[in-house]
Enzyme design. Structure first.
Site, PDB file in Angstrom:
ATOM      1  N   ALA A  13      -3.355 -64.623 -12.756  1.00 58.34           N
ATOM      2  CA  ALA A  13      -1.990 -64.616 -13.279  1.00 58.34           C
ATOM      3  C   ALA A  13      -1.511 -63.177 -13.239  1.00 58.34           C
ATOM      4  O   ALA A  13      -1.467 -62.482 -14.243  1.00 58.34           O
ATOM      5  CB  ALA A  13      -1.958 -65.165 -14.700  1.00 58.34           C
TER       6      ALA A  13
ATOM      7  N   LEU B  25       3.175 -61.332 -10.169  1.00 55.61           N
ATOM      8  CA  LEU B  25       3.905 -60.757  -9.023  1.00 55.61           C
ATOM      9  C   LEU B  25       4.246 -59.283  -9.203  1.00 55.61           C
ATOM     10  O   LEU B  25       5.375 -58.866  -8.957  1.00 55.61           O
ATOM     11  CB  LEU B  25       5.188 -61.559  -8.741  1.00 55.61           C
ATOM     12  CG  LEU B  25       5.023 -62.977  -8.204  1.00 55.61           C
ATOM     13  CD1 LEU B  25       6.394 -63.574  -7.902  1.00 55.61           C
ATOM     14  CD2 LEU B  25       4.157 -63.019  -6.949  1.00 55.61           C
TER      15      LEU B  25
ATOM     16  N   CYS C 283       7.393 -70.167  -8.009  1.00 51.27           N
ATOM     17  CA  CYS C 283       7.957 -69.307  -9.041  1.00 51.27           C
ATOM     18  C   CYS C 283       8.765 -70.155 -10.004  1.00 51.27           C
ATOM     19  O   CYS C 283       9.375 -71.143  -9.601  1.00 51.27           O
ATOM     20  CB  CYS C 283       8.884 -68.268  -8.428  1.00 51.27           C
ATOM     21  SG  CYS C 283       8.063 -67.221  -7.237  1.00 51.27           S
TER      22      CYS C 283
ATOM     23  N   ASN D  53      -0.468 -73.290  -2.369  1.00 50.64           N
ATOM     24  CA  ASN D  53      -0.507 -72.239  -3.377  1.00 50.64           C
ATOM     25  C   ASN D  53      -1.608 -72.604  -4.381  1.00 50.64           C
ATOM     26  O   ASN D  53      -2.275 -73.629  -4.229  1.00 50.64           O
ATOM     27  CB  ASN D  53       0.857 -72.125  -4.061  1.00 50.64           C
ATOM     28  CG  ASN D  53       1.174 -70.685  -4.428  1.00 50.64           C
ATOM     29  OD1 ASN D  53       0.294 -69.969  -4.904  1.00 50.64           O
ATOM     30  ND2 ASN D  53       2.402 -70.265  -4.218  1.00 50.64           N
TER      31      ASN D  53
ATOM     32  N   GLY E 251      -9.641 -70.107  -4.219  1.00 53.51           N
ATOM     33  CA  GLY E 251     -11.024 -69.966  -3.782  1.00 53.51           C
ATOM     34  C   GLY E 251     -11.608 -71.278  -3.273  1.00 53.51           C
ATOM     35  O   GLY E 251     -10.960 -72.323  -3.329  1.00 53.51           O
TER      36      GLY E 251
HETATM   37  C1  LIG Z   1      -4.535 -62.789  -7.003  1.00 53.57           C
HETATM   38  C2  LIG Z   1      -3.703 -63.734  -6.197  1.00 53.57           C
HETATM   39  C3  LIG Z   1      -2.381 -63.409  -5.924  1.00 53.57           C
HETATM   40  C4  LIG Z   1      -1.563 -64.270  -5.200  1.00 53.57           C
HETATM   41  N1  LIG Z   1      -0.277 -63.917  -4.949  1.00 53.57           N
HETATM   42  C5  LIG Z   1       0.517 -64.737  -4.225  1.00 53.57           C
HETATM   43  C6  LIG Z   1       1.848 -64.349  -3.905  1.00 53.57           C
HETATM   44  O1  LIG Z   1       2.299 -63.245  -4.217  1.00 53.57           O
HETATM   45  N2  LIG Z   1       2.614 -65.232  -3.201  1.00 53.57           N
HETATM   46  C7  LIG Z   1       2.137 -66.447  -2.789  1.00 53.57           C
HETATM   47  O2  LIG Z   1       2.873 -67.187  -2.143  1.00 53.57           O
HETATM   48  N3  LIG Z   1       0.872 -66.820  -3.059  1.00 53.57           N
HETATM   49  C8  LIG Z   1       0.051 -66.002  -3.757  1.00 53.57           C
HETATM   50  N4  LIG Z   1      -1.252 -66.378  -4.021  1.00 53.57           N
HETATM   51  C9  LIG Z   1      -1.761 -67.655  -3.494  1.00 53.57           C
HETATM   52  C10 LIG Z   1      -2.510 -67.444  -2.175  1.00 53.57           C
HETATM   53  O3  LIG Z   1      -1.656 -66.923  -1.175  1.00 53.57           O
HETATM   54  C11 LIG Z   1      -3.133 -68.750  -1.646  1.00 53.57           C
HETATM   55  O4  LIG Z   1      -2.114 -69.676  -1.371  1.00 53.57           O
HETATM   56  C12 LIG Z   1      -4.091 -69.392  -2.624  1.00 53.57           C
HETATM   57  O5  LIG Z   1      -4.794 -68.416  -3.355  1.00 53.57           O
HETATM   58  C13 LIG Z   1      -5.104 -70.304  -1.957  1.00 53.57           C
HETATM   59  O6  LIG Z   1      -5.862 -69.624  -0.982  1.00 53.57           O
HETATM   60  P1  LIG Z   1      -7.320 -68.978  -1.274  1.00 53.57           P
HETATM   61  O7  LIG Z   1      -8.137 -70.024  -1.936  1.00 53.57           O
HETATM   62  O8  LIG Z   1      -7.828 -68.585   0.084  1.00 53.57           O
HETATM   63  O9  LIG Z   1      -7.099 -67.804  -2.145  1.00 53.57           O
HETATM   64  C14 LIG Z   1      -2.091 -65.516  -4.738  1.00 53.57           C
HETATM   65  C15 LIG Z   1      -3.431 -65.826  -5.003  1.00 53.57           C
HETATM   66  C16 LIG Z   1      -4.243 -64.966  -5.718  1.00 53.57           C
HETATM   67  C17 LIG Z   1      -5.667 -65.341  -5.979  1.00 53.57           C
END
Ligand SMILES: Cc1cc2nc3c(=O)[nH]c(=O)nc-3n(C[C@H](O)[C@H](O)[C@H](O)COP(=O)(O)O)c2cc1C
Ligand SMILES: Cc1cc2nc3c(=O)[nH]c(=O)nc-3n(C[C@H](O)[C@H](O)[C@H](O)COP(=O)(O)OP(=O)(O)OC[C@H]3O[C@@H](n4cnc5c(N)ncnc54)[C@H](O)[C@@H]3O)c2cc1C
Ligand code: FES
Lengths: 323, 291
Positions: free
Chosen positions: A71, A74, A131, A198, A223
């Site tokens: 969390a 942004l 958002c 997301n 993850g």
């Molecule tokens: C710390 C963190 C920050 C993230 N910030 C954004 C963001 O700024 N904009 C967005 O669209 N998704 C954001 N996400 C979501 C990731 O882009 C992604 O969709 C999601 O984590 C699933 O992929 P993963 O399991 O490979 O992390 C964020 C995820 C994490 C863990």
């Protein structure tokens, strides 16, 4: 001969289907210490907002089994600093920039799209619909991505403000009853492609302090723990909208994970949380993907997109050829 | 110099009182290292369920085997528990050296090195570097009990002076390092303080140093998930030279900060006047760019 990794992001060709996920690679600078970011398919930047944002208090992150709760709120420098510093730097390194944008109202998204249209070198815009909707009828925690109508409004606003030749991808949340309905609304509103997933809403409680672990109480789960959810979402949307290019994301940490999401229907795959664990993950995953393709006798990665949807008889035939 | 990611072979694992000291062969990290920098280690093996890297201050680097890196840790959870089970010849995925090192004075100065628990570990490489600059190093080390004071012997051997405090009085003076700080600063005529301790101690050290107009360099070991600057999980409010408070990443802009720049009382919060805080407005109205 190495496999052909080229893939298409709407009308733009990328050298590789492996991208960095929004918010997990900043604007590429940090990762460039470990890998050549020009060889990554594209860098999806951290969602940029109109104004600078300080984000949420810490703790912002909590490790969970094969996952991460986050969390961050942004935190970022705002669009001005992004355009002055981050975008030119990315381009100077020969990287392709997919710029993720975030706002509170459709107008904010539209303004961001306008600002990006005036900048040279934006490969695509990813609209982060995860958002809170400030005009969402006062229901706290309601995201644009939760409702087909609000999601469509934001996409239409972006489409109407940005340059026609910059592809717009809408990023969807898995936290909905019917992801296909939201996907359809975004495509109808003019999205060239969709990005999913997301994070999933989650929460952890510290049993030592007996309080929520995150300062913001709730957070988004990411993850490998969420990969099956991502595969399901990509599969469902591909089934309903087979011609729409998809960026798959959610728990990718190995070449076989890219394969899985592409077989489900993704044209590109973004790596997020795995980057925290392995800053050179993109380069490694790309290598692994090439090896996996080679082992299956596949020359072009584009040939596997959505392949898992074909009837079982063809699949059996394929398998026969492999062994 | 930019950090590198290496697969380093564990050379030795030693018990040192309540701590474990682990030495890893990592020439590329050892040659780049400067005191105050840290490493981030992947724990749990190839298919680990622990996605966050664990950060450890570098205790020492040595030229043997092309270059080795030693760090010191206590078992506090599953990640350090896994590390403690590692044996010589096991291979670790290590990223480093990370973060900004301790700045050292250009001219000879009287330096006080304050460490609490494992926080003492990074101070010895610093002391060696200070000695090269002709600086004097006094140590003030503390811990809950004698077995958790790290490096008391080395401090006594290599420091101009060494004061130890323990909460239970099992070694040195009973109490905490902050109880002894003013006395030591006066006796040693301290010119600059280096500290590595919990935030509460660093806050007290910075406050006292402020009263004596002594600069403080504080190594902040707050929770981190990546160590490389991409997760944004390690931010704290720091005042810039322009007077503006920003939420900065401890892993990239730190872990060493000037004590008088960190808003210690506001760590764990977003101060209302921090850049980009809710309701924050730029000082000068920007040129309109409504679309
Ligand atoms: C710390 C963190 C920050 C993230 N910030 C954004 C963001 O700024 N904009 C967005 O669209 N998704 C954001 N996400 C979501 C990731 O882009 C992604 O969709 C999601 O984590 C699933 O992929 P993963 O399991 O490979 O992390 C964020 C995820 C994490 C863990
Ligand atoms: C710059 C820096 C230097 C450090 N140097 C040392 C050192 O020399 N010796 C030592 O014993 N410890 C040091 N730490 C703390 C060490 O990183 C934590 O003790 C370790 O991460 C705990 O992991 P765990 O799985 O055992 O514990 P858990 O508490 O289960 O960890 C769970 C999660 O919280 C994070 N975490 C928990 N506590 C801390 C903490 N205090 N700091 C950072 N992350 C934390 C972990 O990275 C992980 O993501 C340092 C931390 C930082 C940031
Ligand atoms: S630990 Fe990830 S940004 Fe600092």
């Amino acid at each position: 001969m190495p496999a052909d990794l080229r893939t298409r992001l709407a009308h733009v060709e990328l050298p590789s289907p492996v991208l960095t996920a929004a918010g997990c690679a900043g604007a590429g600078r940090e990762l460039a210490q470990f890998i050549d970011i020009a060889r990554v398919g594209a860098v999806i930047t951290k969602s940029v907002t109109l104004e600078p944002r300080a984000g949420n208090p810490v703790p912002r992150l909590a490790e969970t089994p094969s996952g991460m709760l986050s969390a961050g709120g942004l935190q970022g420098p705002g669009i001005d600093a992004f355009l002055q510093r981050d975008l030119p730097w990315l381009l100077s390194r020969g990287a392709r920039a997919v710029v993720s944008i975030a706002g509170h109202t459709a107008r904010e998204y539209a303004e961001l799209a306008t600002r990006l249209s005036d900048a040279a070198g934006v490969t695509a815009i990813e609209v982060n619909l995860g958002c809170p909707d400030a005009e969402g009828g006062g229901r706290p925690g309601r995201l644009f991505a939760h409702d087909p109508a609000s999601a469509g409004q934001v996409v239409a606003a972006v489409r109407g403000s940005g340059r026609w030749d910059i592809p717009v991808f809408a990023k969807l949340s898995p936290d909905v009853t019917d992801i296909v309905a939201v996907a359809r609304a975004c495509v109808t509103a003019g999205a060239d492609g969709l990005s999913m997933i997301n994070t999933l809403p989650g929460m952890a409680i510290d049993v030592a302090t007996m309080r929520p672990t995150l300062a913001a109480v709730h957070g988004g789960l990411s993850g490998p723990a969420i990969r099956p959810v991502a595969v399901r979402c990509v599969w469902q949307v591909r089934e309903a909208l087979p011609d729409v290019p998809l960026i798959g994301a959610g728990g990718v940490r190995a070449g076989t994970d890219v394969l899985e999401l592409m077989l489900a229907g993704a044209s590109m795959v973004a790596v997020g949380t795995a980057l925290f664990h392995d800053p050179s993950a993109c380069a490694r995953i790309q290598r692994e993907l090439e090896e996996e393709l080679l082992a299956r006798g596949i020359d072009r990665v584009a040939d596997i997109i959505g392949l898992a949807h074909q009837p079982a008889v063809f699949a059996a035939d394929r398998h026969g050829r492999l062994s | 110099m930019a950090p590198v990611q290496v697969r380093g072979t564990v050379l030795t694992v030693r018990r040192v009182d309540a701590y474990i000291a682990m030495t890893v062969v990592a020439p590329a990290i050892a040659t780049r290292f400067r005191p105050g920098q840290f490493i981030a280690i992947a724990v749990g093996g190839a298919q680990t369920s622990m996605l966050a890297r664990r950060a450890f201050a570098v205790h020492d680097v040595r030229p043997d085997h092309g270059g080795t890196v030693e760090f010191v840790f206590a078992v506090t959870g599953p990640g350090t528990g896994w590390l403690a089970e590692c044996r010589s010849r096991d291979v670790l995925d290590v990223v480093g050296p990370l973060g900004r090192p301790f700045p050292v004075p250009r001219d000879p100065a009287s330096c006080l090195l304050v460490g609490v628990g494992a926080g003492s570990a990074p101070l010895f490489a610093l002391a060696a570097r200070l000695a090269e600059r002709g600086c004097q190093a006094d140590f003030l080390l503390g811990a809950p009990s004698a077995d958790r004071v790290f490096g008391a012997l080395t401090a006594r051997r290599t420091g101009r002076s060494a004061v130890i405090t323990t909460a239970d009085g099992s070694l040195g003076a009973r109490g905490s390092v902050t109880d002894m700080l003013a006395t030591v600063v006066q006796q040693a005529r301290t010119d600059v303080i280096y500290g590595c301790a919990p935030v509460s101690v660093l806050r007290a050290v910075s406050a006292l140093a402020g009263r004596y107009a002594i600069p403080v360099q504080a190594l902040v070991a707050e929770p981190m998930a990546c160590g490389t600057g991409i997760c944004m999980g390690c931010v704290l409010p720091v005042v810039g030279t322009d007077g503006i408070t920003r939420m900065v990443r401890a892993c990239v802009d730190g872990p060493v900060f000037r004590g008088d720049h960190v808003r210690w009382d506001d760590v764990g919060t977003i101060p209302f006047d921090a850049l980009g805080a809710p309701g924050w407005k730029p000082r000068q109205p920007e040129a309109g760019h409504a679309g």
